[in-house]
Enzyme design. Sequence first.
Site, mmCIF file in Angstrom:
data_model
loop_
_atom_site.group_PDB
_atom_site.id
_atom_site.type_symbol
_atom_site.label_atom_id
_atom_site.label_comp_id
_atom_site.label_asym_id
_atom_site.label_seq_id
_atom_site.Cartn_x
_atom_site.Cartn_y
_atom_site.Cartn_z
ATOM 1 C CB THR A 160 -4.970 -55.940 36.450
ATOM 2 O OG1 THR A 160 -5.574 -55.874 35.157
ATOM 3 C CG2 THR A 160 -5.014 -57.376 36.927
ATOM 4 C CE LYS A 186 -7.992 -57.946 34.437
ATOM 5 N NZ LYS A 186 -6.782 -58.044 33.495
ATOM 6 C CB THR A 197 -4.215 -59.710 31.114
ATOM 7 O OG1 THR A 197 -3.013 -59.875 30.486
ATOM 8 C CG2 THR A 197 -4.406 -60.574 32.297
ATOM 9 C CD GLU A 284 -3.316 -50.952 30.213
ATOM 10 O OE1 GLU A 284 -3.184 -51.742 31.161
ATOM 11 O OE2 GLU A 284 -2.601 -50.972 29.191
ATOM 12 C CG ASN A 408 0.826 -50.873 28.866
ATOM 13 O OD1 ASN A 408 0.608 -52.027 29.196
ATOM 14 N ND2 ASN A 408 -0.125 -50.057 28.410
ATOM 15 C CB THR A 413 7.687 -49.484 38.647
ATOM 16 O OG1 THR A 413 6.750 -48.670 37.916
ATOM 17 C CG2 THR A 413 8.755 -49.985 37.703
#
Length: 413
Positions: A160, A186, A197, A284, A408, A413
Amino acid sequence: MPVKLTAPDPASLLPIAGVRLGITSAGIKKPGRRDITLIELAAGSRVAGVFTQNRFCAAPVTVCKQHLDQMVQRGGDIRALVINTGNANAGTGEEGLRRARQTCEAVARLMGCATEAVLPFSTGVILEPLPVDKILPVLPAAQADLAPDHWSDAAHAIMTTDIVAKGASRQAQVGGRTVTVTGIAKGSGMIHPNMATMLGYVATDAAIAPGLMQQLVKDVADVSFNCVTVDGDTSTNDSFILVATGQAGNNEIDDDASADYAALKAALSEVAIELAQAMARDGEGATKFITVAVEGGRDHAECKQIAYAIARSPLVKTAFFASDPNLGRILAAIGYAGVMDLDVDTLQVYLGDVLVAEKGGRAASYSEAQGAAVMHEAEITVRVVLNRGPVNATVWTCDFSYDYVKINAEYRT
């Protein structure tokens, strides 16, 4: 960019006899994105899993657990896994359950097996309906793509917000036979597995008694995926699945005290630990990979409690991003971890090899320049020596950068 992490060479991800993988595109979130993975398992394969403890668990988690329980009760085999990215099918109520089961029914028709022999998995945006109108028509294409050497393709397809695909393989001698272990996972954000997740799939061709599978998957999870945190958020969809096809030719492992069980668990754990650490390295916006080791505790629970207090602290993590040896933040995290009888006068704190705190305060030998030098490194270890028992625990995490907020904030978007 990920911290000292690159995607595995596809040739390094070894095929597992009895496992085939097929990948295709449903365009769930982005047109042309390969976002559907189908995994076919040979008859006789053993399957076990551990899942998120989040009470708002996703529909596929609920269905997956039900199907596993039903097949165990029947003595039947799990024959397929189906994974989609771009949509978590979480927070979707009864309709989400219906759509997860509808996907399993479609896969079962293709594979010629019972619906309960199919396990569904989803990852992506929460609170959106699963687009079965996009998924079901492309399942035949995933089936047509099935091949034993598509582990790398599958590792990419389940991503993702990950920047780097995550996969690993090992081989070990078990019962005089060479057994192979291959896994993919992942995870990059919303990572704080509490499994019981992120998605993780590890397969081996070893033969193991069905009664030991659940213990084995839990043992492996406890030293790997349950030791990593990116942001302290336990996802609605966390799942770790272990598959044993039994095609390596070893005598079936039926004793958890045996040398064969230990050898297999070690190989599985090595793969799972590599995948778990890759999640922190690919956190991230991560710029630092951080190991938090708590040593000399009375029990594993208190060591983990202190390690996670440090690893989850936004103040600690932002200090690492800034390469700022603001080490009072680490001491504060130790103090609020909840170990109520902890004597801070007897513990030591190290940053790398540098002793920074002892006897309840700053170490006399410590200088700010020493701390700053360690904090500028890409890989950093924090050691907390409790001096109150024989138990150790390790947790892996990463820093918080500006990009974590940006990624995040812009996720939908």
